[in-house]
Design a protein around this motif. Structure first.
Motif, short mmCIF file in Angstrom:
data_model
loop_
_atom_site.label_atom_id
_atom_site.label_comp_id
_atom_site.label_asym_id
_atom_site.label_seq_id
_atom_site.Cartn_x
_atom_site.Cartn_y
_atom_site.Cartn_z
N GLY A 154 -11.45 -52.31 -2.38
CA GLY A 154 -11.62 -53.73 -2.12
C GLY A 154 -12.38 -54.01 -0.84
O GLY A 154 -13.20 -54.92 -0.76
N LYS A 155 -12.14 -53.17 0.16
CA LYS A 155 -12.75 -53.47 1.47
C LYS A 155 -14.28 -53.28 1.46
O LYS A 155 -14.96 -53.77 2.35
N ASN A 156 -14.81 -52.56 0.46
CA ASN A 156 -16.25 -52.31 0.41
C ASN A 156 -17.02 -53.36 -0.38
O ASN A 156 -18.26 -53.36 -0.39
N VAL A 157 -16.26 -54.23 -1.04
CA VAL A 157 -16.89 -55.15 -1.97
C VAL A 157 -17.91 -56.07 -1.31
O VAL A 157 -19.02 -56.26 -1.80
N ALA A 158 -17.52 -56.61 -0.16
CA ALA A 158 -18.39 -57.58 0.51
C ALA A 158 -19.73 -56.94 0.84
O ALA A 158 -20.80 -57.54 0.66
N ASN A 159 -19.68 -55.69 1.32
CA ASN A 159 -20.90 -54.99 1.68
C ASN A 159 -21.76 -54.67 0.45
O ASN A 159 -22.99 -54.80 0.49
N ILE A 160 -21.07 -54.31 -0.62
CA ILE A 160 -21.79 -54.02 -1.88
C ILE A 160 -22.55 -55.27 -2.33
O ILE A 160 -23.72 -55.20 -2.74
N LYS A 161 -21.90 -56.40 -2.20
CA LYS A 161 -22.54 -57.65 -2.61
C LYS A 161 -23.85 -57.87 -1.83
O LYS A 161 -24.89 -58.21 -2.40
N LYS A 162 -23.79 -57.59 -0.52
CA LYS A 162 -24.98 -57.75 0.32
C LYS A 162 -26.11 -56.85 -0.16
O LYS A 162 -27.27 -57.28 -0.26
N MET A 170 -30.46 -62.28 -9.31
CA MET A 170 -30.45 -63.69 -8.95
C MET A 170 -29.33 -63.99 -7.95
O MET A 170 -29.54 -64.58 -6.91
N ASP A 171 -28.12 -63.59 -8.30
CA ASP A 171 -27.01 -63.76 -7.36
C ASP A 171 -25.90 -62.73 -7.66
O ASP A 171 -25.98 -62.01 -8.67
N ALA A 172 -24.94 -62.68 -6.78
CA ALA A 172 -23.83 -61.73 -6.97
C ALA A 172 -22.55 -62.38 -6.47
O ALA A 172 -22.53 -63.01 -5.41
#
Ligand SMILES: Nc1ncnc2c1ncn2[C@@H]1O[C@H](COP(=O)(O)OP(=O)(O)OP(=O)(O)O)[C@@H](O)[C@H]1O
Ligand SMILES: [Mg+2]
Lengths: 229, 300
Positions: B134-142, B151-153
Motif C-alpha cells: 500500500g505504501k508504494n501506491v502513491a509513487n506508482i501512480k506518479k 490519460m489518468d491514474a
C-alpha cells in the motif's frame, strides 16, 4: 554505650525539649531518668531510639551516630534498641506468644529460632503459662511483662522504657523492677528507664539522672551526687 | 533473593487479611480496575482489528490507469511493458474499452442507464496495476502518469487514508480517556491502601519499634495492590475470551463485508488477556506504591 555530646533538640513548634546535653552511659548500666512533666524525658528516649534527630550535637549509641542515620538505615540500627511504653502497645488480636514472635518475624528471623527464643523469653518474664492468652485476658502487670518480653526478644543491647510502671500499682511495679534488674544482669542489657515513681527510685537504688526544662540538673550514683560540669 | 521468595506466603496472607478487613474499599478498587480494563479491552479489540483491516486493504491496493483515446490497439503491449517496468508493480492487467463499459453497465447502481452507449463507447481502455504494498501506491501512480499514452491514474487510497486518519484520532482520544481511567483506578487503589495503612498504624509503629525494615513493612501493601489488580482483571479477561469468540462467530468472522476480516479469536484473545492482566497488575502495583511511599514515612 550511649553518648550525648552537646545535644539540643527543638521541636518544629519552637519548644526546646533538650538543651546542650552531654552525658555518658556505660555498657551494662541501669539508669533512671526522672524529672517533672515536660522536662524532656520522652524526647531523650526518642533521641536514643532514633525517632527524633538532634538539631545540635551528636547522639552516639552502640557506635552509631543516631542523628545522621538515613531513614532506610534506622530499622537496622533499631534492632539494637528495645522499647517499652507505659501503655504496653500489644496487638490485641495476637496472643502473648504471637506478640513476642511478631517482633522477631518483623526482622525476618526463621520460625524455628523464633519458637525457641519466645519460649525462653516467656520464661524470663514469667509468663510461660500465658503464651496462649490474648492481652485482654492479662492483668496490667502481666501485659507489661509481655511488652518487655517483646522488647528483648531480639536481644537488644539497650533497653529504653518510658514509664513502664506508670499504670501499675506498687506491688506490680516492684515485680517489673525485679524483671528489669534480671534482664540487666542476665542479658547484660543497658537499661534507661523513665519514671515518676519516687518510691521505686528509693527502693531499687540506681544511677539517677534528673532533668528539668531540658537540662540535666542532677546525676546521682545510687544516692550520691556526681559532679556533672 | 531466597528471603524474598520465602516471604511471599507471609505477604500473601497479610495482603489477603487486609483486603477482607477493608472489604468495601477493596471491592470498589477492584471494580474500578475492572471497568478500566473492560474499556481498554474494547478499545484494543477495535484497534487491532482496524489495523488488520487497513493492512488487508493496503495489500490489495490497485491503480486504475486509463489510456488516452489516441492510443492505437497495436501500442497496448508496449504500454503494458512500460507499466510492468515500474518499481514495486507486481501485476498489470489490460481491460479494453468495451470491458470497461460492460463493468459499468453491470454495476447494480447504474440500473441500465448506460445501455444506450453500447454503440458509441465514450470510455477509454484501462490497465489494472497492482502494487506490492500500500505504501508504494502513491509513487506508482506518479510514475504511471509520466508515461505517454496514459490519460489518468487513480486508486482507492483516499478512502483508506480517511479511515486511517479517522482511526488515529479515535486512538488519540481513546488513549487519553483510558489513561485518565487508569489514573482514576490507581488513585482508588492508592486510597484503599492508604486507609489500610491507617488502620494498621499501631501495628506498623510496633514494627518500626522492633526494627522491621521498610521493605518488610511495605511488601504486604504492595501485594495487596497487585491482588486488587489481579482480581480486577478477572471479569475483563473472561469477557475477552468468551465475548470476543461469541461476537466473532455471530458475525461470521467479518465486519459488514468480507473486505473487513476480523482477527481470529485464537491466539488474539490470549494475547489480549495477557496484556489486560499485566496492565491490571501494573495499575495495582503503582497505586499501592504511591500510597506506601507517601504514607509510611510518618514515623522514623
Ligand atoms: N512531637 C512534639 N512536637 C512538639 N513538641 C513536643 C513534641 N513532643 C514533645 N514536645 C514538647 O517538648 C517538651 C518535652 O516533652 P517530653 O515529652 O520529652 O516531656 P516528658 O519529660 O516526657 O514529659 P512527661 O513526663 O509528661 O511524659 C514538652 O514541652 C512537650 O510539649
Ligand atoms: Mg514522657
Amino acid at each position: 554505650m550511649i553518648d550525648f555530646v552537646g545535644v539540643s533538640k527543638t521541636y518544629p513548634n519552637g519548644v526546646h525539649a533538650i538543651k546542650n546535653m552531654t552525658l555518658h552511659i556505660a555498657e551494662g548500666e541501669f539508669v533512671y531518668l526522672i524529672g517533672p512533666t515536660g522536662s524532656g524525658k520522652s524526647t531523650f528516649i526518642k533521641l536514643i531510639d532514633g525517632e527524633e534527630v538532634p538539631d545540635q550535637g551528636t547522639v552516639t549509641v552502640v557506635n552509631t551516630n543516631v542523628g545522621k542515620l538515613k531513614f532506610k538505615k534506622v530499622p537496622y540500627y533499631r534492632r539494637n534498641i528495645g522499647v517499652v511504653f507505659q501503655d504496653f502497645r500489644l496487638l490485641p488480636n495476637l496472643t502473648v506468644f504471637e506478640n513476642i514472635a511478631f517482633a522477631m518475624e518483623a526482622i525476618g528471623e526463621n520460625k524455628h529460632d523464633i519458637r525457641k527464643r519466645v519460649r525462653e523469653v516467656l520464661q524470663l518474664v514469667d509468663l510461660e503459662d500465658k503464651g496462649r492468652c490474648f492481652p485482654r485476658e492479662l492483668s496490667g502487670g502481666q501485659q507489661q511483662r509481655a511488652t518487655i518480653g517483646r522488647a528483648i526478644a531480639n536481644r537488644p543491647k539497650v533497653l529504653v522504657a518510658d514509664e513502664p510502671t506508670g499504670n501499675l500499682d506498687p506491688e506490680k511495679s516492684s515485680e517489673i523492677m525485679r524483671l528489669l534488674e534480671r534482664i540487666n544482669e542476665e542479658e547484660k542489657t543497658t537499661i534507661v528507664m523513665v519514671t515518676h515513681d519516687q518510691q521505686l527510685v528509693d527502693t531499687f537504688k540506681k544511677r539517677t539522672i534528673a532533668l528539668e526544662e531540658g537540662y540535666i540538673v542532677a546525676d546521682m550514683m545510687k544516692g550520691g551526687y556526681i559532679n556533672h560540669e | 533473593m531466597i528471603r524474598v521468595i520465602k516471604s511471599i506466603p507471609y505477604n500473601i496472607k497479610k495482603a489477603w487479611k487486609s483486603i477482607i478487613r477493608n472489604l468495601g474499599a477493596s471491592v470498589s478498587s477492584v471494580f474500578a480496575v475492572t471497568i478500566t480494563l473492560i474499556l481498554i479491552m474494547l478499545f484494543a479489540v477495535a484497534a487491532f482489528n482496524v489495523s488488520s483491516f487497513t493492512k488487508n486493504i493496503e495489500t490489495h491496493i490497485q491503480v486504475l490507469a486509463r489510456v488516452d483515446a489516441i492510443v492505437e490497439e497495436s501500442q497496448i503491449p508496449e504500454l503494458e511493458a512500460q507499466l510492468k517496468a515500474i518499481d514495486h508493480v507486481v501485476d498489470v492487467r489490460y481491460s479494453s474499452a468495451s470491458e470497461q463499459l460492460d463493468l459499468l453497465i453491470q454495476d447494480e447502481k447504474s440500473k441500465g442507464k448506460y445501455n444506450s452507449f453500447k454503440n458509441s463507447n465514450p470510455l477509454p481502455a484501462a490497465f489494472y496495476v497492482d502494487a506490492d504494498q500500500g505504501k508504494n501506491v502513491a509513487n506508482i501512480k506518479k510514475q504511471i502518469l509520466k508515461i505517454d499514452g496514459i490519460m489518468d491514474a487513480n486508486y482507492g487510497g483516499d478512502s483508506v487514508n480517511t479511515m486511517i486518519k479517522g482511526f488515529n484520532s479515535i486512538r488519540l482520544y481513546g488513549g487519553v480517556f483510558i489513561g485518565a481511567l487508569s489514573f482514576l483506578a490507581m488513585f482508588l487503589i492508592s486510597n484503599t491502601i492508604k486507609i489500610n495503612i491507617h488502620n494498621r498504624r499501631e501495628e506498623i509503629a510496633i514494627m518500626r519499634n522492633v526494627g522491621a525494615s521498610n521493605g518488610f513493612i511495605k511488601a504486604p501493601f504492595l501485594f495487596e495492590g497487585i491482588f486488587i489488580g489481579i482480581f480486577g482483571s478477572i471479569i475483563p479477561i473472561l469477557l475477552t475470551i468468551f465475548g470476543y469468540g461469541f461476537v466473532y462467530d455471530a458475525l461470521g468472522g467479518n465486519l459488514l463485508t468480507s473486505m473487513f476480516k476480523l482477527l481470529p479469536p485464537i491466539p488474539f484473545v490470549l494475547y489480549l488477556s495477557g496484556i489486560l492482566l499485566v496492565i491490571g497488575i501494573l495499575v495495582g502495583f503503582i497505586g499501592s506504591l504511591l500510597a506506601v511511599n507517601k504514607n509510611l514515612k510518618w514515623k522514623r
